[in-house]
Enzyme design. Structure first.
Site, PDB file in Angstrom:
ATOM      1  N   LYS A 116      -1.940  -3.610  14.121  1.00 59.83           N
ATOM      2  CA  LYS A 116      -2.880  -3.930  13.036  1.00 59.83           C
ATOM      3  C   LYS A 116      -2.872  -5.437  12.756  1.00 59.83           C
ATOM      4  O   LYS A 116      -3.917  -6.065  12.548  1.00 59.83           O
ATOM      5  CB  LYS A 116      -2.488  -3.122  11.790  1.00 59.83           C
ATOM      6  CG  LYS A 116      -3.111  -3.570  10.493  1.00 59.83           C
ATOM      7  CD  LYS A 116      -4.578  -3.227  10.392  1.00 59.83           C
ATOM      8  CE  LYS A 116      -5.138  -3.761   9.064  1.00 59.83           C
ATOM      9  NZ  LYS A 116      -6.579  -3.675   8.995  1.00 59.83           N
ATOM     10  N   THR A 152      -1.176  -1.659   4.946  1.00 60.35           N
ATOM     11  CA  THR A 152      -0.820  -2.679   5.932  1.00 60.35           C
ATOM     12  C   THR A 152       0.397  -3.419   5.391  1.00 60.35           C
ATOM     13  O   THR A 152       0.311  -4.102   4.366  1.00 60.35           O
ATOM     14  CB  THR A 152      -1.976  -3.682   6.134  1.00 60.35           C
ATOM     15  OG1 THR A 152      -3.127  -2.967   6.558  1.00 60.35           O
ATOM     16  CG2 THR A 152      -1.608  -4.713   7.192  1.00 60.35           C
ATOM     17  N   LEU A 158      -1.106   1.665  -0.342  1.00 61.97           N
ATOM     18  CA  LEU A 158      -0.727   0.683  -1.356  1.00 61.97           C
ATOM     19  C   LEU A 158      -0.943  -0.742  -0.843  1.00 61.97           C
ATOM     20  O   LEU A 158      -1.137  -0.954   0.356  1.00 61.97           O
ATOM     21  CB  LEU A 158       0.750   0.896  -1.734  1.00 61.97           C
ATOM     22  CG  LEU A 158       1.092   2.299  -2.251  1.00 61.97           C
ATOM     23  CD1 LEU A 158       2.580   2.434  -2.504  1.00 61.97           C
ATOM     24  CD2 LEU A 158       0.308   2.609  -3.521  1.00 61.97           C
ATOM     25  N   PRO A 159      -0.883  -1.751  -1.742  1.00 59.41           N
ATOM     26  CA  PRO A 159      -1.222  -3.110  -1.309  1.00 59.41           C
ATOM     27  C   PRO A 159      -0.280  -3.708  -0.247  1.00 59.41           C
ATOM     28  O   PRO A 159      -0.754  -4.203   0.767  1.00 59.41           O
ATOM     29  CB  PRO A 159      -1.157  -3.924  -2.607  1.00 59.41           C
ATOM     30  CG  PRO A 159      -1.356  -2.928  -3.700  1.00 59.41           C
ATOM     31  CD  PRO A 159      -0.758  -1.645  -3.203  1.00 59.41           C
ATOM     32  N   LYS A 165      -2.319 -12.150   3.100  1.00 55.60           N
ATOM     33  CA  LYS A 165      -1.095 -11.345   3.267  1.00 55.60           C
ATOM     34  C   LYS A 165      -0.895 -10.968   4.731  1.00 55.60           C
ATOM     35  O   LYS A 165       0.192 -11.137   5.289  1.00 55.60           O
ATOM     36  CB  LYS A 165      -1.195 -10.074   2.414  1.00 55.60           C
ATOM     37  CG  LYS A 165      -0.038  -9.110   2.613  1.00 55.60           C
ATOM     38  CD  LYS A 165      -0.368  -7.691   2.163  1.00 55.60           C
ATOM     39  CE  LYS A 165      -1.377  -7.034   3.067  1.00 55.60           C
ATOM     40  NZ  LYS A 165      -1.479  -5.571   2.911  1.00 55.60           N
TER      41      LYS A 165
HETATM   42  P1  NAD Z   1      -6.369  -2.019  -3.650  1.00 58.22           P
HETATM   43  O1  NAD Z   1      -5.614  -3.100  -4.316  1.00 58.22           O
HETATM   44  O2  NAD Z   1      -7.825  -1.823  -3.936  1.00 58.22           O
HETATM   45  O3  NAD Z   1      -5.648  -0.593  -3.916  1.00 58.22           O
HETATM   46  C1  NAD Z   1      -4.267  -0.407  -4.003  1.00 58.22           C
HETATM   47  C2  NAD Z   1      -4.017   0.618  -5.099  1.00 58.22           C
HETATM   48  O4  NAD Z   1      -2.628   0.931  -5.136  1.00 58.22           O
HETATM   49  C3  NAD Z   1      -4.396   0.122  -6.491  1.00 58.22           C
HETATM   50  O5  NAD Z   1      -5.326   1.021  -7.070  1.00 58.22           O
HETATM   51  C4  NAD Z   1      -3.058   0.120  -7.249  1.00 58.22           C
HETATM   52  O6  NAD Z   1      -3.179   0.455  -8.605  1.00 58.22           O
HETATM   53  C5  NAD Z   1      -2.284   1.163  -6.488  1.00 58.22           C
HETATM   54  N1  NAD Z   1      -0.829   1.074  -6.630  1.00 58.22           N
HETATM   55  C6  NAD Z   1      -0.025   0.006  -6.451  1.00 58.22           C
HETATM   56  N2  NAD Z   1       1.271   0.354  -6.629  1.00 58.22           N
HETATM   57  C7  NAD Z   1       1.279   1.685  -6.928  1.00 58.22           C
HETATM   58  C8  NAD Z   1       2.298   2.637  -7.214  1.00 58.22           C
HETATM   59  N3  NAD Z   1       3.591   2.292  -7.233  1.00 58.22           N
HETATM   60  N4  NAD Z   1       1.918   3.907  -7.486  1.00 58.22           N
HETATM   61  C9  NAD Z   1       0.613   4.267  -7.454  1.00 58.22           C
HETATM   62  N5  NAD Z   1      -0.394   3.426  -7.188  1.00 58.22           N
HETATM   63  C10 NAD Z   1      -0.075   2.143  -6.933  1.00 58.22           C
HETATM   64  O7  NAD Z   1      -6.140  -2.252  -2.083  1.00 58.22           O
HETATM   65  P2  NAD Z   1      -7.015  -1.643  -0.885  1.00 58.22           P
HETATM   66  O8  NAD Z   1      -8.141  -2.554  -0.573  1.00 58.22           O
HETATM   67  O9  NAD Z   1      -7.256  -0.199  -1.159  1.00 58.22           O
HETATM   68  O10 NAD Z   1      -5.959  -1.805   0.316  1.00 58.22           O
HETATM   69  C11 NAD Z   1      -4.850  -0.940   0.448  1.00 58.22           C
HETATM   70  C12 NAD Z   1      -4.142  -1.295   1.763  1.00 58.22           C
HETATM   71  O11 NAD Z   1      -5.073  -1.140   2.841  1.00 58.22           O
HETATM   72  C13 NAD Z   1      -3.624  -2.737   1.835  1.00 58.22           C
HETATM   73  O12 NAD Z   1      -2.395  -2.761   2.485  1.00 58.22           O
HETATM   74  C14 NAD Z   1      -4.712  -3.455   2.644  1.00 58.22           C
HETATM   75  O13 NAD Z   1      -4.185  -4.581   3.347  1.00 58.22           O
HETATM   76  C15 NAD Z   1      -5.146  -2.356   3.588  1.00 58.22           C
HETATM   77  N6  NAD Z   1      -6.520  -2.475   4.094  1.00 58.22           N
HETATM   78  C16 NAD Z   1      -7.546  -2.813   3.263  1.00 58.22           C
HETATM   79  C17 NAD Z   1      -8.838  -2.912   3.770  1.00 58.22           C
HETATM   80  C18 NAD Z   1     -10.015  -3.299   2.898  1.00 58.22           C
HETATM   81  O14 NAD Z   1     -11.101  -3.561   3.450  1.00 58.22           O
HETATM   82  N7  NAD Z   1      -9.866  -3.315   1.569  1.00 58.22           N
HETATM   83  C19 NAD Z   1      -9.073  -2.654   5.131  1.00 58.22           C
HETATM   84  C20 NAD Z   1      -8.022  -2.269   5.940  1.00 58.22           C
HETATM   85  C21 NAD Z   1      -6.738  -2.178   5.404  1.00 58.22           C
END
Ligand code: NAD
Length: 297
Positions: A171, A96, A65-66, A246
């Protein structure tokens, strides 16, 4: 092969879930966004109508999740699913989030007799798709060993860095370094271009010299230097500026908690905040280069 509940199918969670299916695991998945749920279904996962509905018969629960508030909201409180996780299931949060938040949820899981790991990842969306992520794990050794076959289906490096919350601390350390390096790489290329240098030649030289980094070799912030970098497709996709902002905010909080000094991390947090104010919060974080040049954007 395990029965896995997977919640959060965004840029990272979607391809991670798809790789678990490919490895032969049986997945029940949920996301608030219908399109994300449909994509996971197309990849072979069984869609659920709520987070709680993914839990039936689950041996492991994975969330991606975000931010902290989403993870705490998912697991804790009256609406939280922790009370409904089947006995003996292993809970793995790959988001994260703040180390304190990770410890809080893991403690609540422990009070219910459930093992929980914080297992944030590095490697970006390309790593999530290719199944080559690095997992940075905090929690008990025995739980890490149970998680290993599941994590191996999504990544190639697994680091157990300490107790609950330690995965998040490590991280944040990595991402703080990344945030600073990306911003200064953009500055350096911009300086060269202002002196009439070719950004491609300059970047190629830096990529085999002491200024090299992931920013020069894989995700160069200057458009046209690397064909597959977000900069060459209008800074679309990749790792969002708002997610980097963030993470740097979490690094500042983590520094305050122990009295550590992170002068460059704090400057970098402000740069990504300025980039957001300039309207680029949704773009890849390498768009921060646009703060120092009028040649782009
Ligand atoms: P994103 O916003 O693309 O995906 C998050 C998903 O969670 C969304 O589809 C949203 O609808 C869903 N969501 C939110 N609340 C919810 C709930 N209560 N129930 C069900 N679904 C829910 O984000 P992302 O890029 O996939 O990143 C996710 C995590 O990974 C973050 O913490 C980010 O910091 C970390 N991260 C991202 C990357 C990257 O390159 N994008 C790399 C490393 C780490």
């Amino acid at each position: 092969m395990s029965r896995i509940a997977f919640i959060g199918l965004g840029n990272m969670g979607g391809p991670m879930a798809a790789n678990l299916v490919k490895a032969g695991h049986s997945l029940r998945v949920f996301d608030l966004v219908p399109a994300a749920l449909q994509a996971a279904q197309a990849a072979g996962a069984l869609p659920a109508t709520s987070a709680a509905q993914t839990l039936e018969g689950a041996e492991a629960v994975i969330s991606m999740l975000p931010a902290s508030k989403h993870v705490e909201g998912l697991y804790l409180g009256e609406e939280g699913i922790l009370g409904q996780v089947p006995d003996g299931a292993l809970v793995i949060d790959c988001s994260t989030i703040a180390p304190a938040s990770a410890r809080k949820v893991a403690q609540a899981a422990g009070a219910r007799g459930l093992a929980m790991l914080d297992a944030p990842v590095s490697g970006g969306t390309a790593g999530a798709q290719a199944g080559t992520l690095t997992f940075i794990v905090g929690g008990e050794q025995a739980a890490v060993e149970r998680a290993r076959p599941i994590l191996q289906a999504m990544g190639k490096n697994i680091f157990h860095v300490g107790a609950s919350g330690a995965g998040q601390v490590a991280k944040l350390c990595n991402n703080m370094a990344l945030g600073v390096i990306m911003a200064v790489t953009g500055e350096a290329i911009s300086l060269g271009v202002a002196h009439g240098l070719d950004p491609k030649v300059l970047s190629q030289m830096m990529a085999v010299s002491t200024g090299r980094s992931w920013a020069t070799e894989v995700c160069n912030p200057w458009p046209g230097v690397l064909e597959n970098a977000p900069a060459s497709r209008g800074y679309q996709g990749g790792f969002g500026n708002d997610l980097m902002l963030k993470d740097l905010g979490l690094a500042v909080e983590a520094a305050l908690a122990v009295g550590a000094t992170i002068p460059l991390g704090e400057v970098a947090r402000n740069l990504y905040a300025m980039n957001k104010q300039a309207g680029r919060g949704g773009l890849d974080f390498s768009s921060v280069v646009q703060l120092v040049t009028d040649k782009l954007g």
